[in-house]
Write an enzyme that holds these catalytic residues in place. Sequence first.
Site, PDB file in Angstrom:
ATOM      1  N   ILE A   1      45.148  22.345  67.613  1.00 39.11           N
ATOM      2  CA  ILE A   1      44.798  23.129  66.499  1.00 39.11           C
ATOM      3  C   ILE A   1      46.339  23.878  66.193  1.00 39.11           C
ATOM      4  O   ILE A   1      46.826  24.644  66.847  1.00 39.11           O
ATOM      5  CB  ILE A   1      43.910  24.379  66.602  1.00 39.11           C
TER       6      ILE A   1
ATOM      7  N   HIS B   1      48.815  24.479  72.630  1.00 39.68           N
ATOM      8  CA  HIS B   1      47.833  25.034  71.574  1.00 39.68           C
ATOM      9  C   HIS B   1      47.146  23.901  70.940  1.00 39.68           C
ATOM     10  O   HIS B   1      47.382  23.674  69.820  1.00 39.68           O
ATOM     11  CB  HIS B   1      48.248  25.927  70.557  1.00 39.68           C
TER      12      HIS B   1
ATOM     13  N   GLU C   1      53.048  32.593  59.156  1.00 37.76           N
ATOM     14  CA  GLU C   1      54.603  32.688  59.098  1.00 37.76           C
ATOM     15  C   GLU C   1      55.140  31.559  57.962  1.00 37.76           C
ATOM     16  O   GLU C   1      56.081  31.924  57.498  1.00 37.76           O
ATOM     17  CB  GLU C   1      55.189  32.397  60.235  1.00 37.76           C
TER      18      GLU C   1
ATOM     19  N   GLY D   1      46.798  29.900  63.536  1.00 36.29           N
ATOM     20  CA  GLY D   1      46.644  30.635  62.158  1.00 36.29           C
ATOM     21  C   GLY D   1      48.186  31.445  62.078  1.00 36.29           C
ATOM     22  O   GLY D   1      48.603  31.848  60.794  1.00 36.29           O
ATOM     23  N   VAL D   2      48.740  32.049  63.263  1.00 33.68           N
ATOM     24  CA  VAL D   2      49.820  32.933  62.873  1.00 33.68           C
ATOM     25  C   VAL D   2      51.140  32.243  62.467  1.00 33.68           C
ATOM     26  O   VAL D   2      51.863  32.538  61.692  1.00 33.68           O
ATOM     27  CB  VAL D   2      50.105  33.679  64.253  1.00 33.68           C
TER      28      VAL D   2
END
Length: 137
Positions: A52, A46, A60, A55-56
């Site tokens: 980057i 990723h 978390e 976002g998840v």
Amino acid sequence: MNIDYVKSILPHRYPFLLVDGVIEEHEDKIVAFKNISISDPVFQGHFPEYPIYPGVLIIEGLAQTAGILLLKDLEGIPLFLGIDEARFKKEVRPGDKLIYEVKKIGEKLGTVQVEGVAKVEDKVVAKAKLLLGVKKK
């Protein structure tokens, strides 16, 4: 408070422990951090050419920070029960220090609602309202 403090409270472990330390902690608010490193396993996919932080995983990290706040007086496993109003404002990249700010805004029937804001260099990168609980051991 460093990683030893975090590990004394949260049951999470590498590679899914997403909080490196706590900057400040109060009854209804906590500020914690994660140092984003190019060696984090997530960057293998990723994205290798332009890494980057997902976002998840930021969300978390906010939930884990809330878990520290909830578990400091309890023993159990933090449960992530819901998410509302999540917004992502800026990219988080290797070399960034991600600051998690979490504040309790409500409590009802064994669940806690928090507002979470993630920042890099005092700029908001993500925010959300989270609903959490604790599974007692």
